[in-house]
Design a protein around this motif. Structure first.
Motif, PDB file in Angstrom:
ATOM      1  N   ARG A 170      41.622 -18.569  23.522  1.00 55.85           N
ATOM      2  CA  ARG A 170      42.820 -19.297  23.930  1.00 55.85           C
ATOM      3  C   ARG A 170      43.846 -18.359  24.538  1.00 55.85           C
ATOM      4  O   ARG A 170      44.417 -18.629  25.610  1.00 55.85           O
ATOM      5  CB  ARG A 170      43.427 -20.018  22.726  1.00 55.85           C
ATOM      6  CG  ARG A 170      44.711 -20.773  23.062  1.00 55.85           C
ATOM      7  CD  ARG A 170      45.609 -20.950  21.865  1.00 55.85           C
ATOM      8  NE  ARG A 170      46.162 -19.692  21.368  1.00 55.85           N
ATOM      9  CZ  ARG A 170      47.104 -19.586  20.438  1.00 55.85           C
ATOM     10  NH1 ARG A 170      47.592 -20.696  19.876  1.00 55.85           N
ATOM     11  NH2 ARG A 170      47.548 -18.408  20.028  1.00 55.85           N
ATOM     12  N   ASP A 171      44.097 -17.243  23.864  1.00 61.08           N
ATOM     13  CA  ASP A 171      45.096 -16.297  24.348  1.00 61.08           C
ATOM     14  C   ASP A 171      44.732 -15.769  25.737  1.00 61.08           C
ATOM     15  O   ASP A 171      45.600 -15.613  26.613  1.00 61.08           O
ATOM     16  CB  ASP A 171      45.242 -15.132  23.364  1.00 61.08           C
ATOM     17  CG  ASP A 171      45.845 -15.567  22.029  1.00 61.08           C
ATOM     18  OD1 ASP A 171      46.414 -16.679  21.968  1.00 61.08           O
ATOM     19  OD2 ASP A 171      45.728 -14.801  21.050  1.00 61.08           O
ATOM     20  N   VAL A 230      45.395 -18.674  28.342  1.00 60.96           N
ATOM     21  CA  VAL A 230      46.823 -18.916  28.551  1.00 60.96           C
ATOM     22  C   VAL A 230      47.419 -17.809  29.429  1.00 60.96           C
ATOM     23  O   VAL A 230      48.187 -18.081  30.358  1.00 60.96           O
ATOM     24  CB  VAL A 230      47.560 -19.005  27.205  1.00 60.96           C
ATOM     25  CG1 VAL A 230      49.079 -18.994  27.412  1.00 60.96           C
ATOM     26  CG2 VAL A 230      47.147 -20.266  26.453  1.00 60.96           C
ATOM     27  N   GLU A 274      50.881 -24.288  25.358  1.00 57.77           N
ATOM     28  CA  GLU A 274      49.965 -23.470  24.558  1.00 57.77           C
ATOM     29  C   GLU A 274      49.443 -24.262  23.363  1.00 57.77           C
ATOM     30  O   GLU A 274      50.217 -24.723  22.522  1.00 57.77           O
ATOM     31  CB  GLU A 274      50.663 -22.207  24.077  1.00 57.77           C
ATOM     32  CG  GLU A 274      49.749 -21.274  23.305  1.00 57.77           C
ATOM     33  CD  GLU A 274      50.408 -19.941  23.001  1.00 57.77           C
ATOM     34  OE1 GLU A 274      50.506 -19.606  21.795  1.00 57.77           O
ATOM     35  OE2 GLU A 274      50.840 -19.245  23.950  1.00 57.77           O
ATOM     36  N   LEU A 296      42.347 -26.385  26.431  1.00 57.80           N
ATOM     37  CA  LEU A 296      43.570 -26.081  27.162  1.00 57.80           C
ATOM     38  C   LEU A 296      43.746 -27.190  28.185  1.00 57.80           C
ATOM     39  O   LEU A 296      42.840 -27.458  28.985  1.00 57.80           O
ATOM     40  CB  LEU A 296      43.448 -24.722  27.855  1.00 57.80           C
ATOM     41  CG  LEU A 296      44.710 -24.120  28.471  1.00 57.80           C
ATOM     42  CD1 LEU A 296      45.778 -23.892  27.407  1.00 57.80           C
ATOM     43  CD2 LEU A 296      44.385 -22.802  29.161  1.00 57.80           C
TER      44      LEU A 296
END
Length: 479
Positions: A376-377, A380, A393, A400
């Motif tokens: 995820r990080d 993003v 976020e 996402l």
């Protein structure tokens, strides 16, 4: 008696009865008074055409009946025609077909973990097979797994149930649709915040209820505004569906917001809440999960759905459950008894083992969640570098939901115009060989859903392909 044709009419249909008399040479019996007729055939006149002819072949004579069927009625029920096919399933199938054909498509459309089912769960299933645990189980599920679910809900969610308030089904989706069908009557309204899981509106339609969509804003993390909810409630409002952590946005409802929503719900005696908590343990601190049924006054009107697919990487095992007041759960069980009956005996044994891994799935699940957070990080950060892209976020799940609407309206040589989320996804599949899901499937055409339930290596490669494919569009997007 000669051959004869008799027409018979009733209020519902018209039939023809053809009596065939055999020639003397074909008499079936020599007994006195016997009937030497060949018998008769009845058929609807509107569905069949016929002709008869006699073929003379010495020394015998035979009567030959030629029957020709007209075109079959292939119409479907209005209810089926009103239901849309699942776009996520269709895209996943298309991507799989391309891969099987040798096209190197990176699939970021599927909503299932890329991890193997934890070994203790698989081992429990193997043992069940070897021990002959392969028979039907009670419709509601074995007492063993229902007791384990009660223990889990008490310890992890703070809500108390007895085994007769639990219904184990073939996946959480079945639990959801049975709940909607059990409590909704024709004309009832089902309140669904958008973006939503693709099947919620169709579940309402299958129950002859009306889906009422409440849009949310990316600037507010796609969370339902209590005032918007209150403004839409009517005497026909029967069910509010909440999903937290949410598919497709990854949004997590904080306890404070759920309390505000519960206060509104409490004002409407007919309004029930179906809460889909299938992603509850795929959550990223500091976010925390709150079960709606644990809030004051909400247990009596909440139907809690959960399952094993996401948390324990058991999508193919097809195992979910519903918890709620016995009156509603029994109604859902009645539907299930005439629909699929109980879930797989082997899957239920595996489910017991899954719930025995420890709080929130123990170490096996925490390893998965750590990997999801890393992915995820990366996403993003990577998409945050693009001009004209809006991101909320995610705090949970593994999706996402990105706003790419600034790219709409641009022309791409050799492809055509990017008009909406669907055409953008088609373009990225054709040009970038990355499978994504258009946001219109979830009720928000401005966005695209990207699943990060794939290896980080594949995700990194997919991002490079997407960025490269977007270059011609980015040049046309005003900054």
């Amino acid at each position: 008696m000669a051959n004869s044709l008799r027409i018979c009419s009733s209020s519902s249909t018209t039939t023809a009865r053809l009596n065939l008399r055999a020639p003397s040479s074909l008499a079936l019996s020599d007994s006195p008074g016997s009937d030497s007729g060949l018998g008769s055939i009845s058929f609807p006149l509107k569905s069949l055409k016929f002709s008869t002819r006699q073929v003379l072949k010495p020394p015998h004579r035979t009567a030959k009946l030629v029957v020709k069927a007209t075109e079959v009625d292939i119409s479907l029920s209005p209810k089926v025609n009103s239901i849309k096919p699942s776009k996520t399933v269709a895209i996943a199938d298309q991507a799989t077909a391309l891969v099987q054909a040798g096209v190197p498509v990176i699939r970021l459309a599927t909503g299932e973990p890329d991890f193997d089912t934890p070994a203790p769960i698989a081992e429990a299933a193997k043992n069940a097979i070897h021990e002959g645990y392969t028979r039907y189980t009670p419709n509601a599920g074995t007492l063993e797994i229902r007791q384990a679910i009660c223990h889990k809900l008490k310890e992890e969610n703070g809500i108390s149930y007895t085994p007769d308030q639990i219904l184990v089904s073939n996946g959480a989706k079945q639990s959801c649709v049975q709940a909607v069908m059990a409590v909704c009557s024709p004309g009832d309204e089902v309140i669904i915040p958008a973006p939503f899981y693709v099947s919620y509106p169709e579940m309402a339609r299958m129950a002859d209820a009306k889906p009422v969509i409440l849009p949310t804003k990316i600037s507010e993390n796609f969370l339902l505004d209590p005032k918007a909810l209150e403004s839409k409630l009517t005497e026909n409002s029967r069910l509010l569906i909440l999903c937290s952590p949410c598919n497709p946005t990854g949004s997590v409802y904080p306890k404070r917001l759920l309390e505000e929503i519960s206060q509104i719900v409490a004002k409407h005696p007919r309004l029930l809440v179906l809460t889909d908590e299938i992603y509850e343990h795929i959550i990223y601190a500091p976010a925390t999960h709150t079960s709606f049924a644990s809030l004051p006054g909400m247990w009596e009107r909440t139907l809690t759905v959960n399952g094993f697919s996401k948390t324990f990487a058991m999508t193919g095992w097809r195992l979910g459950y519903l918890a709620g007041p016995k009156h509603f759960v029994s109604a859902c069980g009645k539907i299930q008894s005439q629909f699929t009956s109980g879930a797989s005996s082997i899957s239920q044994k595996a489910g017991v083992a899954a719930l025995g891994l420890g709080y929130a799935g123990g170490e096996a699940v925490s390893i998965m969640v750590k990997a999801f957070r890393e992915r995820r990080d990366f996403l993003v950060k990577s998409f945050g570098e693009l001009e004209g892209v809006k991101i909320s976020e995610p705090e949970g799940a593994f999706y996402l939901f990105i706003d790419f609407s600034s790219y709409y309206g641009t022309e791409v040589e050799g492809f055509g115009k990017i008009e909406n989320s669907e055409s953008l996804c088609r373009y990225l599949l054709d040009e970038g060989q990355v499978a994504l899901v258009p946001g219109d499937a979830f009720g928000d055409d401005s966005c695209i859903r990207i699943s990060y339930a794939a290896s980080l290596t594949n995700i990194q490669a997919a991002v490079e392909r997407i960025k490269k494919a977007l270059l011609p569009l980015r040049r046309a997007v005003p900054v």
